[in-house]
Design an enzyme around this catalytic site. Structure first.
Site, mmCIF file in Angstrom:
data_model
loop_
_atom_site.group_PDB
_atom_site.id
_atom_site.type_symbol
_atom_site.label_atom_id
_atom_site.label_comp_id
_atom_site.label_asym_id
_atom_site.label_seq_id
_atom_site.Cartn_x
_atom_site.Cartn_y
_atom_site.Cartn_z
ATOM 1 N N ASP A 86 18.048 14.155 10.731
ATOM 2 C CA ASP A 86 18.854 14.963 11.650
ATOM 3 C C ASP A 86 20.136 14.256 12.067
ATOM 4 O O ASP A 86 21.053 14.879 12.592
ATOM 5 C CB ASP A 86 18.029 15.329 12.889
ATOM 6 N N ASP A 137 13.289 7.391 -1.440
ATOM 7 C CA ASP A 137 12.064 7.082 -0.707
ATOM 8 C C ASP A 137 12.249 5.737 -0.003
ATOM 9 O O ASP A 137 12.431 4.703 -0.654
ATOM 10 C CB ASP A 137 10.906 7.019 -1.708
ATOM 11 N N GLY A 138 12.188 5.743 1.326
ATOM 12 C CA GLY A 138 12.394 4.521 2.108
ATOM 13 C C GLY A 138 11.407 3.418 1.754
ATOM 14 O O GLY A 138 11.721 2.229 1.838
ATOM 15 N N ASP A 155 12.454 5.914 11.695
ATOM 16 C CA ASP A 155 12.515 7.160 12.462
ATOM 17 C C ASP A 155 11.757 8.202 11.646
ATOM 18 O O ASP A 155 12.330 9.054 10.988
ATOM 19 C CB ASP A 155 13.993 7.532 12.617
ATOM 20 N N SER A 156 10.447 8.106 11.709
ATOM 21 C CA SER A 156 9.616 8.880 10.778
ATOM 22 C C SER A 156 8.865 10.006 11.465
ATOM 23 O O SER A 156 8.731 10.048 12.681
ATOM 24 C CB SER A 156 8.595 7.947 10.130
ATOM 25 N N ASP A 158 5.029 12.002 11.652
ATOM 26 C CA ASP A 158 3.677 11.472 11.754
ATOM 27 C C ASP A 158 3.224 10.965 10.373
ATOM 28 O O ASP A 158 3.800 11.350 9.356
ATOM 29 C CB ASP A 158 2.707 12.575 12.221
ATOM 30 N N PRO A 162 5.170 13.028 3.564
ATOM 31 C CA PRO A 162 6.036 11.952 3.072
ATOM 32 C C PRO A 162 6.115 10.749 4.012
ATOM 33 O O PRO A 162 6.486 9.661 3.588
ATOM 34 C CB PRO A 162 7.404 12.624 2.917
#
Lengths: 284, 284
Positions: A86, A137-138, A155-156, A158, A162
């Site tokens: 975001d 993909d982090g 900052d994920s 739950d 992913p």
């Protein structure tokens, strides 16, 4: 006819809010993304049916994920942000002129596109020249990185879908390696109140505690998340978030915030007794 | 068939929880009183359709209304409790052997009767020999009282219905007179998040600030109240809740609590910037 958005906080608890208009809905390769215009919360972004961001209270989450670490170490120059599609976390980081580089790794480009179009209040700084956007993909991104970042913000969502790999020992170990010698890791650390969130909270904190010499948790009031009582993890190689805070120095930066201040920075680490006991518990 | 209890937190926000059984319902002279057995929260008491107490999280509210004042002044002997018909506040007070007298003034005897029968976990200490129960209007009860109580706890509903008079300048002035020279007033001070609660929060704090030389507010996480972000007011004639806290002394009492501890005592007074600004605002 009235339109309501309803979220199941547990099997037995529901949170509902009146919707003016369902303005966006898309299934990406990774998840279901929706944006609603609501009466109470303004724009509301959901992923897989869970509230991620609302216009009314995103400032709470983004203040608290960013400024606690930045006030602990004002020498942070290089930041890695994982998730945060975001844009709100990056927006807060760009307020520090001392930051030279922000690598943001978001697995799902569709979230960023939707945010740029429908959540301009959070996505406004994604085109800052210091920001490098990676749609990757982090978990893989941090593999093999060594001594590169002064700060990593996870900052994920739950730990389902992913976001699941962002709650593993392997991932936290890779973050440790990717950090510089005074490096700080801040992660979305779930909530103590409902049992499912509490289990993930304890698991994440327990894993991080085994890797980082300093591993604490701090709380914030997030009314649109289940129970409203949420935590971030603060882990670091050397700096203590209380002892190393120089409140005067941060206040002299003149950064205006609606939730964060240097008093709540300290106060947020004072956890209720039941939460402290949950975090101490090794039997997970 | 599924039974759900639904509360309107605002016109546009609803909180719902699954009900096993609606076990009690009575309309007293003052209000509608209900008790539900729920899946998530155990027993749940509502008054006029608003959650007052749940078995799962009543410890948060009762810890925070009681122990902050008691840890600030361990010489408290005489306490007046207004409202608090469920008994939870008195239960916490009776844990201090130094307290000699607790006058509890609850306008509605039906709430106490229902609590004794259906909420034994909060009502368990109402028969303590130090407790004097008055089924009277707390507003009238404090009129003319002079220098009688070391502590007054206003454990009230929102300022609608019978609770309204507990949010007036006249009432707070009578409390001031009824307090001894180191007297402390703690009041249910609403919430900053939704506009209706925020307006009452500011009004109550503003009035109290004009009467007491020390007037602060402290926050707690109350998941079953609207937004989960709630405040108590702490007003006193002489004692400061931070400077006069002797943490070691309180910890030596050996009172086990699930939410309160002497760190969160201090931390709870660190309010978010937007809340501090609301409380400072004189234009109400």
């Amino acid at each position: 006819m009235e339109l309501w958005y309803t979220e199941e906080h547990t099997d037995n608890v529901r949170f509902s809010t009146k919707v003016k208009k369902h303005i966006y809905s898309e299934k990406s390769d990774f998840q279901q993304i929706d944006v609603f215009e609501t009466e109470e919360f303004g724009r509301l972004l959901t992923i897989d049916g869970l509230v991620m961001v609302t216009q009314k209270d995103e400032f709470i989450y983004h203040d608290m994920i960013t400024h606690v670490a930045m006030a602990t170490n004002p020498e942070i120059k290089s930041v890695l942000v994982i998730g945060a599609g975001d844009g709100g976390t990056v927006r807060e980081l760009t307020r520090y002129s001392t930051i030279e580089k922000i690598d943001m790794v978001e697995i799902d480009e569709v979230v960023v596109k939707a945010s740029k179009q429908y959540l301009p209040f959070t996505a406004s700084k994604l085109d800052d020249p210091r920001v490098n956007l990676y749609f990757e993909d982090g978990i893989k991104f941090v593999q093999g990185k060594d001594n590169m970042y002064d700060l990593i913000l996870v900052d994920s969502t739950d730990p389902i879908g992913p976001g699941e790999g962002l709650f593993t020992t392997e991932f936290y170990t890779n973050c440790y390696r990717a950090l510089t010698e005074k490096g700080i890791l801040v992660n979305q650390n779930e909530s103590p109140y409902y049992s499912q969130n509490a289990r993930e909270m304890r698991r994440a904190h327990n894993k991080i505690s085994k890797i980082f010499p300093i591993a604490k948790a701090y709380q914030y009031h997030m009314p649109t998340y289940p129970s409203g009582h949420w935590l971030f993890g603060f882990a670091s190689k050397a700096l203590d978030p209380i002892k190393d805070l120089d409140a005067e120095r941060w206040n002299n930066l003149g950064i205006k915030t609606k939730y964060y201040n240097t008093d709540i920075h300290v106060g947020a680490f004072a956890l209720p007794t039941y939460v402290k006991e949950m975090l101490k518990n090794e039997n997970i």
